[in-house]
Design an enzyme around this catalytic site. Sequence first.
Site, mmCIF file in Angstrom:
data_model
loop_
_atom_site.group_PDB
_atom_site.id
_atom_site.type_symbol
_atom_site.label_atom_id
_atom_site.label_comp_id
_atom_site.label_asym_id
_atom_site.label_seq_id
_atom_site.Cartn_x
_atom_site.Cartn_y
_atom_site.Cartn_z
ATOM 1 N N TYR A 146 0.865 -1.258 0.043
ATOM 2 C CA TYR A 146 0.065 -0.070 -0.022
ATOM 3 C C TYR A 146 0.971 1.175 0.245
ATOM 4 O O TYR A 146 0.763 2.067 -0.711
ATOM 5 C CB TYR A 146 -0.995 0.117 1.290
ATOM 6 C CG TYR A 146 -1.916 0.957 1.222
ATOM 7 C CD1 TYR A 146 -3.176 0.867 0.592
ATOM 8 C CD2 TYR A 146 -1.622 2.291 1.801
ATOM 9 C CE1 TYR A 146 -3.973 2.010 0.534
ATOM 10 C CE2 TYR A 146 -2.640 3.428 1.669
ATOM 11 C CZ TYR A 146 -3.874 3.292 0.883
ATOM 12 O OH TYR A 146 -4.686 4.410 0.754
ATOM 13 N N LYS A 150 1.650 4.144 -2.946
ATOM 14 C CA LYS A 150 1.579 5.379 -2.759
ATOM 15 C C LYS A 150 2.690 6.236 -3.148
ATOM 16 O O LYS A 150 2.829 7.336 -3.831
ATOM 17 C CB LYS A 150 0.865 5.669 -1.350
ATOM 18 C CG LYS A 150 -0.444 5.179 -1.193
ATOM 19 C CD LYS A 150 -1.519 5.595 -1.953
ATOM 20 C CE LYS A 150 -2.855 4.881 -1.548
ATOM 21 N NZ LYS A 150 -3.902 5.491 -2.633
#
Length: 339
Positions: A146, A150
């Site tokens: 994750y 990002k």
Amino acid sequence: MATASASMSVVVIGGTGATGKQLVRALVSAPERYSRVTLIGRRKVTLPEEYGVDLEKAESDGRVVQHTSPSLDEVSDETVKQLCEGSHAFFCVLGTTRRAAGSAAAFYHLDCEVVVRYAKLAKEAGVKHFSLLTSVGSSPNSWFLYTRTKGEAEQGVRELKFPRTSIFRPGLLDRGQGQRRFGEKLVSLVMRPLSVADLAKAMEQDAFSSAGEPSATAADEPVVEILTNADIRRIVGQTAPAQPKKETEAKEASTEGKGTEGKPAETEEATTEAEGKASEETATEGEPAEDKGEPAEDKATAEDKATEGEPTEDQATEGEPSEDKATEGEPSEDKATEG
């Protein structure tokens, strides 16, 4: 702080998530600041009655333009550039989680590749300010899927060298009592979550303020601004006034590889394992909450489930993202930190 002297046009992608809806609310509620708000997404944005915003009237008046497509990949380059033409700022509060996307590849495509593609087209269309919602702990060197995704999205946007880039890295987001997940409730007992409404207000205020700054010239160094929860709260007036952390492209690049990615100490402290788990659950980014569905088998399906939106508490950040840091087998959060 500079202020814009005239209303301007802006573009939002990911407006159906929790943070995205609050951002649309803030933009449309200020006609003296924004003459046109263009929304790009898989579905039309609708706002709750309690927001007190008549979106349909704003559309009929020509102040709001909604462009929808079954898949964000199907919107042609030319169409994106036409939608961005004449706009000062582009808000990206798009996002999802691996669980909602259906696979690591589908998650990466939506939260990184799609984000960078739209940013590139916005830059080519002349947009001066790109406002991106990611998550606390974002880093291209992260071990977690994750936060690594990002971080790579941030890196791709920075490389485009917009005159100004604002990266919002909120921590745990609060989408409202009725929308909190179990993990979010636990983490909120030990740390103060940031409301998606405040996150959206900060993104709006940051963009409006930048419009009043002197126009950058070719010789000017691109400005990259990293904003964490503390900065966001200052912008919305919850704490004593203080200047958000601003870094030039060169300074930002020099922080890479150190794990902090230029993050203030406060942000690093927030990046705890517990926060990471709650955060992906809370992916405010494209918000899974709205787009729930069965695991996506292709990119279009993944977008369907995406919170087209943002990081919120759910954040993982419109962008929403933040504490949503997931490992490749990471807690699924589900903006998602707008847009």
